[in-house]
Design a protein around this motif. Structure first.
Motif: not given
Length: 276
Positions: A192-194, A197, A200, A225, A228-229
């Motif tokens: 899962y990512s965003d 940053r 995050v 995707r 950033e993870s």
């Protein structure tokens, strides 16, 4: 041997993870189907927000950009409030809760109000809500006067109606919580990512300081995707969404031991109280 529509569409998305652009004619030849079939696949995936439709084909969505909070809320899917309702139902009197910023996770705010919660607060069981998002506080309405609501300090981002930065992260690390509710720009079989940053960093701080973390995402985030993870799957207690994920994603979540709650139209949810 020809494959089914769902599997074909899944493979098209996989192809876009390798190549930034795919053409209708190439996909039709690869899957041994008519070009009209591929066009319908691409149209469906584009309407779901999983790719960008282009003349003669499609391209992967940019990983480093998304609309601001207000635009995302205007385009929110019909089932997004059911996600917030089921998340709100988890919160019990006396608990400490951390709530992230985002178009999906803010839907929990109106459902934090209710007669049972007010009764619990009257008996000295106030809940403590920590958030970096002004939309969450506003969405709670009069309930924000009953619970202990703590707004994080930090640098204000008008696009997200929230605060971020070192001050926000350091402040969150002063507390412990029973659970955190966070959002994400995308949820795929690899994580899962965003896009944001700064967001995050705040999500990770909330996850670190909470006994359990619940990810709130609607179905338009599936198999997407972004920049950033956020963290590994085993950091999550569960995922609340509005539709059953594709088979591959559902299998990954199951193998990671993640509770999957689907807030579909038949889900048992409480009535939303007036926000005041």
């Amino acid at each position: 041997m020809r494959i089914g529509k769902k599997e074909r569409q899944h493979r098209i998305l996989q192809e876009l993870q390798i190549h930034p652009h795919v053409r209708v004619a190439t996909l039709a030849e690869r899957f041994d189907v008519a070009t009209e079939t591929i066009r319908r696949d691409l149209d469906a995936l584009g309407q779901a927000g999983l790719l960008m439709r282009e003349f003669g084909g499609a391209s992967a969505r940019p990983m480093g950009h998304q609309p601001d909070l207000a635009q995302r809320q205007l385009g929110a899917v019909a089932g997004i409030d059911r996600i917030g309702a089921l998340a709100g139902k988890m919160v019990q009197p006396g608990e400490v809760i951390m709530i992230d910023a985002g178009s999906t996770v803010t839907q929990i705010a109106p459902y934090l109000a209710g007669i049972a919660d007010i009764a619990g607060s009257a008996n000295g069981q106030k809940r403590t809500i920590l958030t970096n998002c002004y939309a969450v506080v506003h969405g709670m309405g009069e309930q924000a006067l009953i619970d202990d609501v703590i707004m994080c300090p930090g640098q204000f981002d008008p696009r997200e109606n929230a605060v971020y930065g070192h001050d926000t992260v350091d402040f969150l690390r002063r507390f412990y919580a029973n659970r955190a509710f966070i959002g994400a720009s995308g949820l795929s079989s690899i994580g899962y990512s965003d896009v944001n940053r700064k967001a995050v960093a705040v999500k990770r701080a909330m996850m670190e300081r909470s006994d359990e973390t619940w990810l709130l995402v609607d179905h338009t985030k599936f198999e997407r995707r972004y920049l950033e993870s956020i963290g590994p799957f085993n950091d999550l207690a569960g995922v609340i969404t509005d539709r059953t994920p594709p088979d591959a994603l559902r299998d990954v979540l199951a193998k990671a031991g993640i509770n999957l709650i689907v807030a579909d139209e038949t889900a048992d949810i409480p009535e939303m109280q007036a926000a005041g």
